[in-house]
Design an enzyme around this catalytic site. Structure first.
Site, PDB file in Angstrom:
ATOM      1  CB  CYS A 197      -0.063  16.777 -10.221  1.00 24.83           C
ATOM      2  SG  CYS A 197      -0.486  15.345  -9.228  1.00 24.83           S
ATOM      3  CB  CYS A 211       4.958  10.627 -10.256  1.00 18.76           C
ATOM      4  SG  CYS A 211       4.925  11.656  -8.763  1.00 18.76           S
TER       5      CYS A 211
HETATM    6  N1  DGL Z   1       3.482  14.720  -8.400  1.00 14.13           N
HETATM    7  C1  DGL Z   1       2.273  14.005  -8.517  1.00 14.13           C
HETATM    8  C2  DGL Z   1       2.125  13.277  -9.831  1.00 14.13           C
HETATM    9  O1  DGL Z   1       2.663  13.718 -10.826  1.00 14.13           O
HETATM   10  C3  DGL Z   1       1.691  13.224  -7.396  1.00 14.13           C
HETATM   11  C4  DGL Z   1       2.395  12.971  -6.189  1.00 14.13           C
HETATM   12  C5  DGL Z   1       1.488  12.533  -5.064  1.00 14.13           C
HETATM   13  O2  DGL Z   1       1.206  11.347  -4.942  1.00 14.13           O
HETATM   14  O3  DGL Z   1       1.081  13.414  -4.353  1.00 14.13           O
HETATM   15  O4  DGL Z   1       1.463  12.291  -9.919  1.00 14.13           O
END
Ligand code: DGL
Length: 261
Positions: free
Chosen positions: A71, A184
């Protein structure tokens, strides 16, 4: 080897999908922290606390030797803390692929899609400053508020998701942006929609493969033998869309259960 991987929800499974292609002989424990999603609209302190709790859980419950923060938002808020507190872990974070995007762009105009928290974080600002020394480029940043929720609901091909992306991407297209950083880990799940809007030749930069290769290198330094089965289990803290898990991992035999962290 026992490997913990986490994200706020389904997004980090795009990283697991890349890992599946190159990594063997390991147990993967994936946490989808859906009770606290989206991370991107939380404060860095709130995100850091979740990252700390999840890492402690993975260590106590599964004895992980490696951790992948799948993430961008969590990496930005917590990777320094995690490296300091758990120096014995193989630790791999996720950063927007700004440098590969700069190298790929022919128009020297790149778009960056990310969460508000990632775009505000020091990590992202440092990456952009570093890039200034490589090449002169114009960067168009867009915080995609609400997109993670659409993906979590499985609304990949819906009219609403298309319209959200069209509103953010049309101005980039008009400026001749030819390369988009998917900052993301959820966003590769809407790559087909992005291509519909930007055209099929747009370069989409994601980092799943780079993370998988990094895990391979770091684990082999710790004498991991890359042979045998890769077992994956998924644990979610709130709710989860099962169909999306099957769609991303292309596997119906994944153990999926709820957990409290
Ligand atoms: N998948 C996450 C990222 O790479 C974040 C998503 C969220 O906002 O929860 O930033």
């Amino acid at each position: 080897m026992k490997v913990g991987i986490f994200d706020s929800g389904l997004g980090g499974l795009t990283v697991v999908s890349a890992i599946q292609k190159v990594f063997k002989g390991a147990d993967i424990f994936y946490i989808a922290d859906t009770a606290y999603a989206p991370y991107g609209e939380k404060t860095p302190e709130q995100i850091l606390e979740r990252c700390d709790n999840i890492t402690e859980y993975l260590l106590k419950k599964h004895g992980i030797e490696a951790l992948i923060v799948a993430c961008n938002t969590a990496t930005s808020a917590a990777i320094v803390h995690l490296r300091n507190k758990f120096p014995f872990l193989i630790l791999v974070g996720t950063e927007p692929g700004i440098k590969p995007a700069v190298l790929a762009s022919k128009t020297s105009k790149i778009g960056v899609l990310a969460t508000p928290s990632t775009l505000k974080g020091n990590k992202y600002q440092d990456l952009v400053n570093e890039l200034a020394s490589i090449k002169q480029v114009e960067i168009y940043e867009q915080a995609c508020i609400g997109l993670v929720e659409q993906i979590e609901k499985g609304e990949i091909d819906s009219k609403k998701t298309f319209e959200m992306l069209e509103k953010w991407l049309s101005p980039m297209k008009n400026k001749n942006v030819d390369t988009i950083v998917l900052g993301c880990t959820h966003y590769p799940l809407v790559d087909s929609v992005i291509k519909k809007i930007m055209g099929k030749d747009v370069n989409l930069i994601e980092t799943g493969n780079a993370i998988a290769n990094r895990l391979l290198v770091l684990s082999s330094q710790k004498k991991h033998i890359n042979e045998g089965n890769l077992n994956i289990s998924v644990c979610y803290t709130g709710e989860i869309n099962m169909k999306m898990i099957e769609r991303i991992l292309k596997n119906k035999n994944i153990e999926v259960r709820n957990c409290k962290i």
